[in-house]
Scaffold this motif. Structure first.
Motif, PDB file in Angstrom:
ATOM      1  N   LEU A 123      27.889 -23.974  54.058  1.00  0.00           N
ATOM      2  CA  LEU A 123      27.493 -22.650  54.513  1.00  0.00           C
ATOM      3  C   LEU A 123      26.328 -22.761  55.476  1.00  0.00           C
ATOM      4  N   LEU A 124      26.517 -22.275  56.689  1.00  0.00           N
ATOM      5  CA  LEU A 124      25.466 -22.253  57.702  1.00  0.00           C
ATOM      6  C   LEU A 124      24.756 -20.916  57.584  1.00  0.00           C
ATOM      7  N   TYR A 129      23.937 -13.729  62.743  1.00  0.00           N
ATOM      8  CA  TYR A 129      25.221 -14.391  62.976  1.00  0.00           C
ATOM      9  C   TYR A 129      25.277 -14.998  64.379  1.00  0.00           C
ATOM     10  N   ASP A 130      24.917 -14.210  65.383  1.00  0.00           N
ATOM     11  CA  ASP A 130      25.016 -14.679  66.765  1.00  0.00           C
ATOM     12  C   ASP A 130      24.141 -15.897  67.014  1.00  0.00           C
ATOM     13  N   GLN A 131      23.023 -15.966  66.312  1.00  0.00           N
ATOM     14  CA  GLN A 131      22.101 -17.083  66.484  1.00  0.00           C
ATOM     15  C   GLN A 131      22.763 -18.400  66.069  1.00  0.00           C
ATOM     16  N   ILE A 132      23.457 -18.372  64.936  1.00  0.00           N
ATOM     17  CA  ILE A 132      24.156 -19.578  64.473  1.00  0.00           C
ATOM     18  C   ILE A 132      25.376 -19.844  65.344  1.00  0.00           C
ATOM     19  N   ILE A 215      23.029 -25.008  54.640  1.00  0.00           N
ATOM     20  CA  ILE A 215      22.172 -25.393  55.758  1.00  0.00           C
ATOM     21  C   ILE A 215      21.390 -24.143  56.167  1.00  0.00           C
ATOM     22  N   MET A 216      20.089 -24.174  55.962  1.00  0.00           N
ATOM     23  CA  MET A 216      19.241 -23.010  56.255  1.00  0.00           C
ATOM     24  C   MET A 216      18.688 -23.132  57.667  1.00  0.00           C
ATOM     25  N   ASP A 217      19.255 -22.381  58.595  1.00  0.00           N
ATOM     26  CA  ASP A 217      18.846 -22.438  59.992  1.00  0.00           C
ATOM     27  C   ASP A 217      17.837 -21.335  60.280  1.00  0.00           C
ATOM     28  N   GLU A 218      16.778 -21.671  61.014  1.00  0.00           N
ATOM     29  CA  GLU A 218      15.718 -20.693  61.301  1.00  0.00           C
ATOM     30  C   GLU A 218      15.214 -20.067  60.005  1.00  0.00           C
ATOM     31  N   ALA A 219      14.801 -20.914  59.073  1.00  0.00           N
ATOM     32  CA  ALA A 219      14.422 -20.478  57.725  1.00  0.00           C
ATOM     33  C   ALA A 219      13.359 -19.382  57.677  1.00  0.00           C
ATOM     34  N   PRO A 220      12.344 -19.365  58.574  1.00  0.00           N
ATOM     35  CA  PRO A 220      11.330 -18.302  58.491  1.00  0.00           C
ATOM     36  C   PRO A 220      11.900 -16.893  58.639  1.00  0.00           C
ATOM     37  N   GLY A 221      13.072 -16.769  59.258  1.00  0.00           N
ATOM     38  CA  GLY A 221      13.667 -15.446  59.434  1.00  0.00           C
ATOM     39  C   GLY A 221      14.603 -15.032  58.319  1.00  0.00           C
ATOM     40  N   ILE A 222      14.807 -15.912  57.331  1.00  0.00           N
ATOM     41  CA  ILE A 222      15.707 -15.607  56.220  1.00  0.00           C
ATOM     42  C   ILE A 222      14.905 -14.944  55.096  1.00  0.00           C
ATOM     43  N   PRO A 223      15.335 -13.774  54.611  1.00  0.00           N
ATOM     44  CA  PRO A 223      14.591 -13.083  53.544  1.00  0.00           C
ATOM     45  C   PRO A 223      14.481 -13.928  52.278  1.00  0.00           C
ATOM     46  N   ASN A 224      13.369 -13.792  51.571  1.00  0.00           N
ATOM     47  CA  ASN A 224      13.162 -14.545  50.328  1.00  0.00           C
ATOM     48  C   ASN A 224      14.254 -14.275  49.305  1.00  0.00           C
ATOM     49  N   LEU A 225      14.804 -13.049  49.306  1.00  0.00           N
ATOM     50  CA  LEU A 225      15.864 -12.723  48.355  1.00  0.00           C
ATOM     51  C   LEU A 225      17.074 -13.647  48.521  1.00  0.00           C
ATOM     52  N   VAL A 226      17.324 -14.061  49.756  1.00  0.00           N
ATOM     53  CA  VAL A 226      18.440 -14.961  50.005  1.00  0.00           C
ATOM     54  C   VAL A 226      18.172 -16.325  49.382  1.00  0.00           C
ATOM     55  N   PHE A 227      16.943 -16.812  49.542  1.00  0.00           N
ATOM     56  CA  PHE A 227      16.580 -18.089  48.923  1.00  0.00           C
ATOM     57  C   PHE A 227      16.698 -17.991  47.407  1.00  0.00           C
TER      58      PHE A 227
END
Length: 233
Positions: A123-124, A129-132, A215-227
């Motif tokens: 999972l990317l 979405y467009d960024q990946i 694979i966590m791409d651009e991790a700073p932009g991913i909400p903590n809830l996702v982690f």
């Protein structure tokens, strides 16, 4: 173990060997010339580069070591004492700047895991979405093209993968209808930034399989809830 199964075991614990044997990188020009004689190709470096740098090699091997430990546990294979200390580790992270090869590593890891682990799903994950779709996903395509450049019609990636515009499916011996129902793929996964932890968990639960790599791409932009949701998978 015989033939391809034996190679899978070698590649599973040695991702650099996989990159050499399957992707066609991390080889000197002399080694590439030998490949060219065997497969009727004329491969050279990518840009000016022939080799991964030592940090990239270290990251790849760290991921492979951790994945193999988790695979051993899931298959009831006894662990060594050192492995027992690592089993609770959930992932590998590294600090990186621009232009240091992190997208290349993420792409190579995605291909390695998809091929080497049965019924795997890669999972990317990213904030957009467009960024990946414009970054990490085409980088994976670049390494598939490299395999064709080095190994031509004998490329294992050509034989094993069905490359679409939005996902990559493992196809060996399976027709397309069957492949669509299998977990064996690389896919883009994004989340609603305003969604609850329950929504995030439900989205992941719907794609669960025994062998999963995030694979966590651009991790700073991913909400903590996702982690949090991934952490509980």
């Amino acid at each position: 173990m015989k033939g391809f199964d034996q190679l899978l075991h070698i590649w599973r614990v040695n991702p650099i060997r996989f990159i050499q044997d399957v992707v066609g990188y991390h080889l000197t020009q002399e080694e590439l010339n030998e490949k060219g004689k065997l497969y009727g190709t004329k491969p050279g470096p990518i840009g000016k580069h022939y080799l991964l740098d030592p940090l990239q090699v270290d990251i790849l091997q760290s991921i492979a070591d951790l994945a193999f430990i988790k695979w051993k546990v899931s298959n009831d294979i006894p662990l060594h004492e050192v492995e027992k200390k690592l089993i609770k580790t959930k992932g590998v992270s590294t600090m990186a700047g621009k232009g240091c090869g992190k997208t290349a590593i993420a792409s190579l890891v995605s291909l390695w895991y998809l091929i080497c682990y049965d019924q795997s799903k890669v999972l990317l994950v990213g904030p957009k979405y467009d960024q990946i779709k414009k970054g990490l996903f085409p980088e994976i395509g670049k390494w598939i093209a490299r395999s064709l450049e080095v190994y031509g019609e004998k490329s294992e990636l050509k034989r094993l993968l069905d490359v679409g515009s939005e996902e990559i499916l493992y196809k060996d011996g399976l027709d397309k209808a069957v492949r669509a129902t299998k977990h064996w793929s690389i896919k883009i996964l994004t989340f609603n930034p305003g969604g609850s932890i329950e929504e995030q968990k439900a989205k992941i639960a719907g794609i669960h399989t025994d062998n999963m790599l995030f694979i966590m791409d651009e991790a700073p932009g991913i909400p903590n809830l996702v982690f949090d949701a991934i952490d509980e998978t």
